[in-house]
Design an enzyme around this catalytic site. Sequence first.
Site, PDB file in Angstrom:
ATOM      1  N   HIS A  51      65.570-142.690  54.202  1.00  0.00           N
ATOM      2  CA  HIS A  51      65.466-142.745  52.737  1.00  0.00           C
ATOM      3  C   HIS A  51      64.065-143.188  52.317  1.00  0.00           C
ATOM      4  CE1 HIS A  51      66.400-143.348  48.591  1.00  0.00           C
ATOM      5  NE2 HIS A  51      66.576-144.633  48.642  1.00  0.00           N
ATOM      6  N   HIS A  59      72.533-140.799  46.672  1.00  0.00           N
ATOM      7  CA  HIS A  59      72.411-142.228  46.344  1.00  0.00           C
ATOM      8  C   HIS A  59      73.091-142.499  45.009  1.00  0.00           C
ATOM      9  CE1 HIS A  59      69.575-142.992  49.677  1.00  0.00           C
ATOM     10  NE2 HIS A  59      69.425-141.682  49.546  1.00  0.00           N
ATOM     11  N   HIS A  79      76.979-146.765  47.755  1.00  0.00           N
ATOM     12  CA  HIS A  79      76.398-145.840  48.728  1.00  0.00           C
ATOM     13  C   HIS A  79      75.591-146.531  49.805  1.00  0.00           C
ATOM     14  CE1 HIS A  79      72.914-146.137  45.992  1.00  0.00           C
ATOM     15  NE2 HIS A  79      72.186-145.854  47.065  1.00  0.00           N
TER      16      HIS A  79
HETATM   17 MN    MN Z   1      70.053-145.647  47.800  1.00  0.00          MN
END
Ligand code: MN
Length: 261
Positions: free
Chosen positions: A82, A72, A76
């Site tokens: 995530h 990250h 990105h």
């Molecule tokens: Mn991120």
Amino acid sequence: MSSASLSTLASALLSGTVKVVDLTAPLGPETPVLYLPPQFGKNTPKVAVHTISAYDQDGPFWAWNWLELGEHTGTHFDAPCHWITGKDNENNTTDTIPPQNFVAPVNVIDRSKEAEADPDYLLTVESIQEWEAEHGEIEAGSWVLMRSDWYKRNGSTETFLNADENGPHSPGPTAEAIQYLLSKGIIGWGQETVGTDAGSAGGMNPPFPAHNLMHGAGKYGLASLSNLDQLPAKGAILIAAPLKLVKGTGSPVRALALITG
Ligand code: MN
């Protein structure tokens, strides 16, 4: 779709009537990275470029480097895994997301004036609906990006993160705005700041809604985008493909947009 559509696109690319806009910030040791409050534990490191050889005794005819960088970092892509809300979704990692999802129409909501006047600016449902009344409805399967011109601060970690003793001050969406965009069936949400959420998002309900709600719904994020001031409100095509990292939670991308002009 007939093959004529692709032929038309090919001609337009070659003649320059379709242009490619780079939505990516430079990626290197100067790239700003997020610093989390101490109670959240570890941070992502800054980018480090390690020389293997540079036409020298370690490799007389070639130059190459190896990289140290977080998933990250810089411009990105956030994959659904995530966030804890997206951890059990199907195809939630950078290597399993269907590639069709890396190319899609894009809506650009310009809130640069608002963000300049107030770095804590929050995009609301009403504001999105006003935008739709002017530019047309946000369609299912498309990206929504918020232009804030924040990318112009990207050269300096201090101005990009814009933090003081009360935390970071940067624009982003309200939780209700993200819920509204999800109800429209969007594929992802992106903006120009270090992450997809506002600086104040830790205090929202739920905290970090662009992460919590988008990834919980199996959708994607794009952070630290650049040059959104070069895109039309509607009509561009976004190309943003993360590296095919095995079980990756995200990846730096070379984000591009196709525009006519
Ligand atoms: Mn991120």
